[in-house]
Design an enzyme around this catalytic site. Structure first.
Site, PDB file in Angstrom:
ATOM      1  N   ARG A   1      11.421 -32.958  12.732  1.00 53.30           N
ATOM      2  CA  ARG A   1      11.590 -32.275  11.448  1.00 53.30           C
ATOM      3  C   ARG A   1      12.388 -30.978  11.575  1.00 53.30           C
ATOM      4  O   ARG A   1      13.261 -30.696  10.757  1.00 53.30           O
ATOM      5  CB  ARG A   1      10.214 -31.999  10.826  1.00 53.30           C
ATOM      6  CG  ARG A   1      10.232 -31.200   9.534  1.00 53.30           C
ATOM      7  CD  ARG A   1      11.323 -31.611   8.551  1.00 53.30           C
ATOM      8  NE  ARG A   1      11.359 -33.038   8.282  1.00 53.30           N
ATOM      9  CZ  ARG A   1      12.392 -33.675   7.783  1.00 53.30           C
ATOM     10  NH1 ARG A   1      13.527 -33.016   7.529  1.00 53.30           N
ATOM     11  NH2 ARG A   1      12.351 -34.971   7.554  1.00 53.30           N
TER      12      ARG A   1
ATOM     13  N   LYS B   1      25.691 -14.321   0.205  1.00 59.21           N
ATOM     14  CA  LYS B   1      24.568 -14.969  -0.490  1.00 59.21           C
ATOM     15  C   LYS B   1      24.053 -16.112   0.365  1.00 59.21           C
ATOM     16  O   LYS B   1      24.241 -17.291   0.078  1.00 59.21           O
ATOM     17  CB  LYS B   1      25.014 -15.444  -1.869  1.00 59.21           C
ATOM     18  CG  LYS B   1      25.447 -14.309  -2.786  1.00 59.21           C
ATOM     19  CD  LYS B   1      26.037 -14.811  -4.082  1.00 59.21           C
ATOM     20  CE  LYS B   1      26.522 -13.668  -4.953  1.00 59.21           C
ATOM     21  NZ  LYS B   1      27.182 -14.123  -6.191  1.00 59.21           N
TER      22      LYS B   1
ATOM     23  N   LYS C   1      32.517  -1.972  -4.623  1.00 60.92           N
ATOM     24  CA  LYS C   1      32.307  -2.704  -5.872  1.00 60.92           C
ATOM     25  C   LYS C   1      32.039  -1.736  -7.020  1.00 60.92           C
ATOM     26  O   LYS C   1      31.998  -0.510  -6.834  1.00 60.92           O
ATOM     27  CB  LYS C   1      31.161  -3.707  -5.701  1.00 60.92           C
ATOM     28  CG  LYS C   1      31.360  -4.662  -4.516  1.00 60.92           C
ATOM     29  CD  LYS C   1      30.356  -5.779  -4.513  1.00 60.92           C
ATOM     30  CE  LYS C   1      30.652  -6.789  -5.598  1.00 60.92           C
ATOM     31  NZ  LYS C   1      29.783  -7.983  -5.510  1.00 60.92           N
TER      32      LYS C   1
ATOM     33  N   GLU D   1      36.907  -3.838  -5.594  1.00 65.67           N
ATOM     34  CA  GLU D   1      36.667  -4.742  -6.715  1.00 65.67           C
ATOM     35  C   GLU D   1      37.353  -4.216  -7.965  1.00 65.67           C
ATOM     36  O   GLU D   1      37.191  -3.049  -8.339  1.00 65.67           O
ATOM     37  CB  GLU D   1      35.170  -4.879  -6.970  1.00 65.67           C
ATOM     38  CG  GLU D   1      34.849  -5.792  -8.147  1.00 65.67           C
ATOM     39  CD  GLU D   1      33.367  -5.852  -8.457  1.00 65.67           C
ATOM     40  OE1 GLU D   1      32.707  -6.776  -7.970  1.00 65.67           O
ATOM     41  OE2 GLU D   1      32.870  -4.966  -9.173  1.00 65.67           O
TER      42      GLU D   1
ATOM     43  N   ASP E   1      37.340  -9.722 -10.180  1.00 65.93           N
ATOM     44  CA  ASP E   1      36.006 -10.166 -10.572  1.00 65.93           C
ATOM     45  C   ASP E   1      35.988 -10.717 -11.998  1.00 65.93           C
ATOM     46  O   ASP E   1      36.308 -10.006 -12.954  1.00 65.93           O
ATOM     47  CB  ASP E   1      35.024  -9.008 -10.448  1.00 65.93           C
ATOM     48  CG  ASP E   1      33.596  -9.428 -10.710  1.00 65.93           C
ATOM     49  OD1 ASP E   1      33.174 -10.471 -10.163  1.00 65.93           O
ATOM     50  OD2 ASP E   1      32.898  -8.731 -11.467  1.00 65.93           O
TER      51      ASP E   1
END
Length: 283
Positions: A96, A131, A163, A195, A217
């Site tokens: 597993r 992320k 940013k 950004e 963005d």
């Protein structure tokens, strides 16, 4: 093995096994040997094969785990990926945890490959983001490269990314230039990315020195094309489109002429690839 992977394997095995694999201990004879294959239940891109092999070896060095397909390879449904031979208890104990690594990483690689295919024929490369699952960043980003993507910064330490939350006030171009210059003086190898939420910011940032990347963005396709035109023929800054990118929209974004498209979905919400361990029955 990268040291973060070593720690992750150790933690994963400790989490799963605890004080011992009671099922194998009581229901699988200690002298029984087994031969099996990890098989693809669906097509995709393999990633994590070397990590899975290491998991089996950590449980029992006598287990022969042979990687039949290299990481980064396209795999078809039914493909045999890893051959396993050794004590049945050991193979079952490691199963597993090995599959968890393999399925997660292959899912990331497969999703990345889909985005890479969708922008084929353009100059755009697919970027990952930060992320990622905490503790998994190295493996998530490794899987992205197996899918044909490109790694963005690994963390807060290897690229500056200014940013909107950092730019808390308007009209700070002089202060921004001073900060960039100071950073470049003290950390000459670190790239700087700013950004931009509007074309006005793009135009303003293009007048600064030492800017390596501009993050565009949540801009429309028209705004992205205009940003590319504003940048013109200069080699830098490179332009990265970001925000709400999907497999349906990424092709249109790439066609605007941007250099990179960052896609958080390839790591933060990817589906694991369907893989399984099949034992070979003895006659």
């Amino acid at each position: 093995m990268h040291e973060s992977v070593e720690r992750l394997i150790q933690a994963a095995l400790a989490e799963d096994i605890g004080s011992g694999d009671l099922t194998s201990q009581y229901f699988v004879p200690g002298d029984r040997r087994a031969t099996g294959f990890i098989v693809a239940r669906e097509s995709g891109v393999l990633s994590g094969g070397e990590v899975a092999v290491e998991v089996f070896h950590r449980i029992d060095p006598s287990v022969e785990a042979t990687l039949l397909v290299e990481d980064g390879s396209r795999i078809a449904e039914g493909a045999f990926l890893i051959k396993l031979e050794g004590p049945a208890r050991s193979v079952l104990t490691a199963e597993r945890t090995a599959l968890n690594f393999l399925q997660r990483m292959s899912g990331v690689a497969s999703a990345t490959w889909q985005y890479v295919e969708a922008v084929k024929g353009t100059n755009a490369s697919i970027l990952d983001t930060r992320k990622t699952i905490p503790g998994w960043r190295y493996l998530d980003k490794l899987a992205v490269t197996h899918g044909g993507g490109v790694n963005h910064r690994m963390g807060l330490y290897d690229r500056v990314m200014v940013k909107d939350n950092h730019l808390v006030a308007e009209g700070r171009l002089e202060e921004l230039q001073e900060a960039i210059s100071n950073l470049k003086a003290e950390h000459p190898g670190v790239e700087v990315e700013l950004e931009a939420d509007s074309l006005e910011q793009v135009e303003a940032f293009l007048g600064l020195e030492g800017v390596d990347h501009l993050l565009l963005d949540n801009m429309t396709l028209g705004e992205l094309r205009q940003a590319v035109e504003l940048r013109g023929d200069r080699a830098s800054p490179l332009l990265e489109a970001s925000g709400g990118v999907t497999i349906d929209t990424v092709g249109g974004i790439a066609a605007t002429g941007v250099d990179f498209i960052s896609v958080g979905a390839i790591t933060h919400s990817v589906r694991a690839l369907d893989l399984a361990l099949d034992f070979v029955k003895k006659e």
